[in-house]
Scaffold this motif. Structure first.
Motif, mmCIF file in Angstrom:
data_model
loop_
_atom_site.group_PDB
_atom_site.id
_atom_site.type_symbol
_atom_site.label_atom_id
_atom_site.label_comp_id
_atom_site.label_asym_id
_atom_site.label_seq_id
_atom_site.Cartn_x
_atom_site.Cartn_y
_atom_site.Cartn_z
ATOM 1 N N LYS A 1 1.221 -0.832 -0.009
ATOM 2 C CA LYS A 1 0.101 0.100 0.329
ATOM 3 C C LYS A 1 0.762 1.058 0.010
ATOM 4 O O LYS A 1 1.423 1.850 0.395
ATOM 5 N N ILE A 2 1.048 1.921 -1.112
ATOM 6 C CA ILE A 2 1.130 3.163 -1.108
ATOM 7 C C ILE A 2 0.692 5.005 -0.799
ATOM 8 O O ILE A 2 -0.259 4.606 -1.452
ATOM 9 N N SER A 3 0.782 5.399 0.117
ATOM 10 C CA SER A 3 0.875 6.317 0.815
ATOM 11 C C SER A 3 -0.934 6.318 0.868
ATOM 12 O O SER A 3 -2.031 7.363 0.537
ATOM 13 N N ASN A 4 -1.282 4.977 1.194
ATOM 14 C CA ASN A 4 -3.178 5.220 1.377
ATOM 15 C C ASN A 4 -3.902 5.412 -0.243
ATOM 16 O O ASN A 4 -5.596 5.962 0.035
ATOM 17 N N GLU A 5 -2.979 5.671 -1.196
ATOM 18 C CA GLU A 5 -3.623 5.738 -2.674
ATOM 19 C C GLU A 5 -3.975 4.768 -3.159
ATOM 20 O O GLU A 5 -4.592 4.608 -3.984
ATOM 21 N N MET A 6 -2.330 4.138 -3.473
ATOM 22 C CA MET A 6 -2.899 2.462 -4.264
ATOM 23 C C MET A 6 -2.207 1.196 -3.685
ATOM 24 O O MET A 6 -1.891 1.360 -2.611
ATOM 25 N N MET A 7 -3.256 0.189 -4.051
ATOM 26 C CA MET A 7 -2.783 -0.885 -3.123
ATOM 27 C C MET A 7 -2.773 -2.089 -4.155
ATOM 28 O O MET A 7 -3.560 -2.257 -5.001
ATOM 29 N N GLU A 8 -2.264 -2.818 -4.354
ATOM 30 C CA GLU A 8 -1.723 -3.741 -4.550
ATOM 31 C C GLU A 8 -1.932 -5.344 -4.084
ATOM 32 O O GLU A 8 -0.537 -5.243 -2.851
ATOM 33 N N PHE A 9 -2.438 -6.776 -4.643
ATOM 34 C CA PHE A 9 -1.963 -7.855 -3.493
ATOM 35 C C PHE A 9 -1.521 -9.024 -4.150
ATOM 36 O O PHE A 9 -1.805 -8.818 -5.189
ATOM 37 N N VAL A 10 -0.582 -9.745 -3.716
ATOM 38 C CA VAL A 10 -0.587 -11.210 -3.730
ATOM 39 C C VAL A 10 -0.824 -12.310 -3.139
ATOM 40 O O VAL A 10 -1.329 -12.236 -1.523
ATOM 41 N N ASN A 11 -1.754 -13.333 -3.394
ATOM 42 C CA ASN A 11 -1.813 -14.352 -2.642
ATOM 43 C C ASN A 11 -0.608 -15.846 -2.505
ATOM 44 O O ASN A 11 0.598 -15.484 -3.127
ATOM 45 N N VAL A 12 -0.031 -15.729 -0.936
ATOM 46 C CA VAL A 12 1.141 -16.157 -1.456
ATOM 47 C C VAL A 12 0.583 -17.755 -0.076
ATOM 48 O O VAL A 12 0.180 -18.107 0.595
ATOM 49 N N GLN A 13 1.278 -18.792 -0.748
ATOM 50 C CA GLN A 13 0.922 -20.732 -0.342
ATOM 51 C C GLN A 13 2.119 -20.801 -0.112
ATOM 52 O O GLN A 13 3.332 -20.824 -0.657
ATOM 53 N N VAL A 14 2.269 -21.710 1.414
ATOM 54 C CA VAL A 14 3.447 -21.974 1.878
ATOM 55 C C VAL A 14 3.182 -23.637 1.844
ATOM 56 O O VAL A 14 2.149 -24.405 2.937
ATOM 57 N N SER A 15 3.563 -24.420 1.832
ATOM 58 C CA SER A 15 3.166 -26.174 1.923
ATOM 59 C C SER A 15 3.966 -26.961 2.679
ATOM 60 O O SER A 15 5.322 -26.169 2.810
ATOM 61 N N GLY A 16 4.066 -28.083 2.918
ATOM 62 C CA GLY A 16 5.004 -28.625 3.281
ATOM 63 C C GLY A 16 5.409 -28.920 4.874
ATOM 64 O O GLY A 16 4.503 -27.371 5.720
#
Length: 149
Positions: free
Chosen positions: A103-118
């Motif tokens: 999140k940049i300065s409450n103006e823009m945001m982007e996300f990704v989903n991360v998976q951890v297995s094992g």
């Protein structure tokens, strides 16, 4: 393991000039327990001064600690600002899986989903009679597979 690049574009019009602010996240999103998560967030053509850049996991702000490292750099050109941030989490576990947001300065945001297995074995290594029992079980399984498999 898989890798992803995710991005979001916001258009600005100022004094007859068009700017396309953009934010993106790159990095591995499918990890095995014990790996290091490394994500890079890039914001380009930003029009406002950078007041803050935050990394969030499941909507909660991340703070640096012994496993989490966050680095931010900013570059100002004629009329725009570019920013980059690296998020690194060492020795990930299944609890580190989730949605990571830049999140940049409450103006823009982007996300990704991360998976951890094992699983990472953190218990004691069998010794003495436990090790012999484990070895005998493995040998019996091998013999069974060879003769009856």
């Amino acid at each position: 393991m898989s890798s992803v690049t995710s991005s979001c574009i916001i258009l600005f019009c100022m004094a007859g000039l068009n700017f396309a602010a953009q934010i993106s996240i790159r990095g591995q999103t499918s990890l095995a327990a014990g790996d290091t998560l490394m994500l890079v967030c890039n914001g380009t053509d930003l029009q406002t001064p950078l007041s803050n850049l935050d990394w969030l996991k499941n909507d909660k702000t991340l703070s640096p600690d012994k496993r989490i490292s966050i680095a931010v750099s900013s570059k100002l050109s004629d009329r725009t600002r570019n920013v980059s941030s690296n998020l690194s989490i060492s020795h990930v576990t299944e609890q580190d899986a989730g949605r990571y947001t830049c999140k940049i300065s409450n103006e823009m945001m982007e996300f990704v989903n991360v998976q951890v297995s094992g699983m990472v074995f953190t218990g004691r290594v069998p010794s003495g009679s436990d090790a012999m029992s484990l070895s005998a079980t493995a040998s019996l399984l091998l013999v069974f597979t060879v003769f009856f498999g």
